[in-house]
Design an enzyme around this catalytic site. Structure first.
Site, PDB file in Angstrom:
ATOM      1  N   ASP A  34      90.641  58.282  55.959  1.00  0.00           N
ATOM      2  CA  ASP A  34      90.680  57.712  57.305  1.00  0.00           C
ATOM      3  C   ASP A  34      91.377  56.352  57.376  1.00  0.00           C
ATOM      4  OD1 ASP A  34      89.119  59.953  57.444  1.00  0.00           O
ATOM      5  OD2 ASP A  34      87.710  59.110  58.850  1.00  0.00           O
ATOM      6  N   GLU A 212      85.705  65.235  65.931  1.00  0.00           N
ATOM      7  CA  GLU A 212      85.413  63.857  65.513  1.00  0.00           C
ATOM      8  C   GLU A 212      86.699  63.146  65.120  1.00  0.00           C
ATOM      9  OE1 GLU A 212      83.554  63.536  61.645  1.00  0.00           O
ATOM     10  OE2 GLU A 212      83.956  65.646  61.235  1.00  0.00           O
TER      11      GLU A 212
END
Length: 340
Positions: A34, A212
């Site tokens: 991420d 998400e």
């Protein structure tokens, strides 16, 4: 006769193409995931999550493909009650000459401690040396958030005089849905409603389980959300949705726009992305996995029209992957139950 067939998309759609040089950050650093990328004066700057050392690192590149040796810029705080085990999943806004970072602080389950994720805030003059707040700025409160808020993506909207933060919440390992909050100072946040603004779609196998880890790009009159969808067999890909208000979303008809490819480094699943707008189109970096840890790759999109009704000629078929000569990535039946 084949029953309960689940067709799982591979490769890219909607005009996206993966870079032949992928992965651009490989296994030499262990699991890198991420991330957030910006471009300043011709230099790409990336802040990414580094699982092996449980911190946020920074690296830079002149071409987006070859990256400098990373350096740690934000670490976990031993003894902290909310970011003592790991910090990760940064989002960056450059405003008023400062770098503003929102990130996830995590505590993992152990004796006398349950798992929990919260969102923290730090500020920097150079993007390297950060001063953080001691307490989180956003914590789980609503029932759907359970014990985890994470994966913030923040935009500063000048016309509104507000920061807007899309965040993921729910379970610890992979969150369940996406919510929205707003703030005038980036510290005190107010939720937009008490429910998620984006949910899994039970009609679409590829993102029926979870959504998400979004990245939101504001372009012209639209918000474009790149999000991680998780399917019924717990494999992920990246979808695209658009919205006029950042609350009510329309999914792309050819989702997922970026999925893994059979037998390649990203087959295990595509996760969070970060997008940079260039003169002639968009660049996108993403983390993905196969049998080992996660690595980081890149994809391109020529032009800025992202939905079929935004351009005269639209690519409907999934793209051939340049990383593997002769491989045509299309739909395949991987999880079929055979009735013999």
């Amino acid at each position: 006769m084949i029953q309960n067939v689940k067709w799982v998309p591979l490769g890219t759609a909607g005009g996206w193409r993966k870079a032949a040089e992928n992965p651009v950050i490989g296994p030499e650093y262990g699991t890198t995931f991420d991330l957030h990328v910006i471009k300043e004066e011709g230099i790409y700057r990336m802040w990414f999550s580094w699982r092996d050392v449980k911190l946020i690192a920074h690296t830079a590149s002149t071409d987006g493909l070859h990256w400098d040796l990373p350096q740690a810029v934000l670490t976990a705080v031993p003894g902290s009650g909310w970011e003592g085990d790991e910090v990760n999943r940064p989002t960056i806004v450059v405003k008023d000459g400062l770098y503003h970072m929102w990130y996830t602080g995590q505590m993992f389950a152990k004796e006398n401690q349950m798992s929990r994720s919260c969102i923290g805030y730090a500020v920097s003059e150079d993007g390297i040396n950060w001063k953080r707040r001691q307490e989180p700025v956003f914590v789980p409160e609503e029932a759907w958030e359970r014990y985890c808020v994470m994966c913030p993506h923040v935009l500063w909207e000048e016309e509104k005089g507000l920061y807007r933060m899309w965040y993921s919440a729910g379970r610890m390992h992979e969150a369940d849905a996406i919510g929205l909050a707003e703030s005038s100072d980036g510290i005190s946040w107010t939720r937009v409603g008490r429910k998620p603004v984006f949910l899994p779609d039970p009609k679409n196998y590829w993102d029926m389980s979870k959504v998400e880890a979004c990245y939101v790009l504001k372009q012209n009159d639209w918000y474009y959300m790149f999000y991680m969808g998780v399917h019924g067999d717990y494999k992920s890909a990246v979808g695209l949705a658009r919205s006029a208000d950042g609350i009510n979303w329309e999914r792309h008809p050819d989702n997922p726009v970026i999925a893994g490819d059979d037998d390649l480094w990203d087959f295990g699943g595509i996760c969070k992305v970060s997008v940079v707008r260039e003169n002639n189109g968009l660049r996108l970096w993403y983390n993905a996995s196969n049998s080992g840890g996660e690595q980081i790759g890149m994809a391109y999109h020529e032009g800025f029209a992202l939905f079929p009704d935004e351009e005269e000629v639209y690519v409907q078929e999934r793209e051939k992957n340049p990383c593997k000569e002769g491989k045509f990535s299309y739909y395949y039946n991987r999880f079929a139950l055979l009735d013999k």
